[in-house]
Motif scaffolding. Structure first.
Motif, PDB file in Angstrom:
ATOM      1  N   LYS A 135      -8.010 -35.890   1.440  1.00 23.80           N
ATOM      2  CA  LYS A 135      -8.426 -36.080   0.452  1.00 23.80           C
ATOM      3  C   LYS A 135     -10.306 -36.163   0.167  1.00 23.80           C
ATOM      4  CE  LYS A 135      -8.111 -39.558  -3.526  1.00 23.80           C
ATOM      5  NZ  LYS A 135      -7.586 -40.738  -4.000  1.00 23.80           N
ATOM      6  N   ASP A 136     -10.727 -36.538   1.141  1.00 28.56           N
ATOM      7  CA  ASP A 136     -12.129 -36.824   1.351  1.00 28.56           C
ATOM      8  C   ASP A 136     -12.788 -35.263   1.691  1.00 28.56           C
ATOM      9  OD1 ASP A 136     -11.944 -39.330   1.078  1.00 28.56           O
ATOM     10  OD2 ASP A 136     -12.344 -39.873   3.126  1.00 28.56           O
ATOM     11  N   ARG A 143     -12.678 -33.211  -1.676  1.00 20.71           N
ATOM     12  CA  ARG A 143     -13.984 -33.914  -2.705  1.00 20.71           C
ATOM     13  C   ARG A 143     -15.129 -33.160  -2.069  1.00 20.71           C
ATOM     14  NH1 ARG A 143     -16.755 -38.873  -2.056  1.00 20.71           N
ATOM     15  NH2 ARG A 143     -18.109 -39.062  -3.890  1.00 20.71           N
TER      16      ARG A 143
END
Length: 76
Positions: free
Chosen positions: A18-19, A22
């Motif tokens: 997820k990071d 992003r």
């Protein structure tokens, strides 16, 4: 102490997905801004060239409404 690109890559690749996603979005967006600025600059150069040609009498003009009507006809 400044990190090398390899060290940064290693740290990034160890982040949760997820990071990383992003961060990837933010990096791509930063490149798009640069590209948008480049394209805008190129269009400005082209517009100035066309204006110079028009003022020199080398190209004709016509009303915008007429040009838009013809363009819409071609794509519909």
């Amino acid at each position: 102490m400044q990190l090398t690109i390899e060290e940064i890559e290693e740290k990034i690749l160890n982040l949760p997905i997820k990071d990383r996603a992003r961060l990837a979005e933010r990096l791509i967006a930063s490149l798009e801004i640069i590209e948008d600025q480049r394209v805008e600059h190129l269009w400005l150069i082209e517009a100035e060239k066309r204006l110079k040609e028009y003022r020199a009498g080398n190209i004709d003009s016509r009303p915008a409404q007429e040009a838009l009507h013809e363009a819409l006809k071609k794509i519909s």
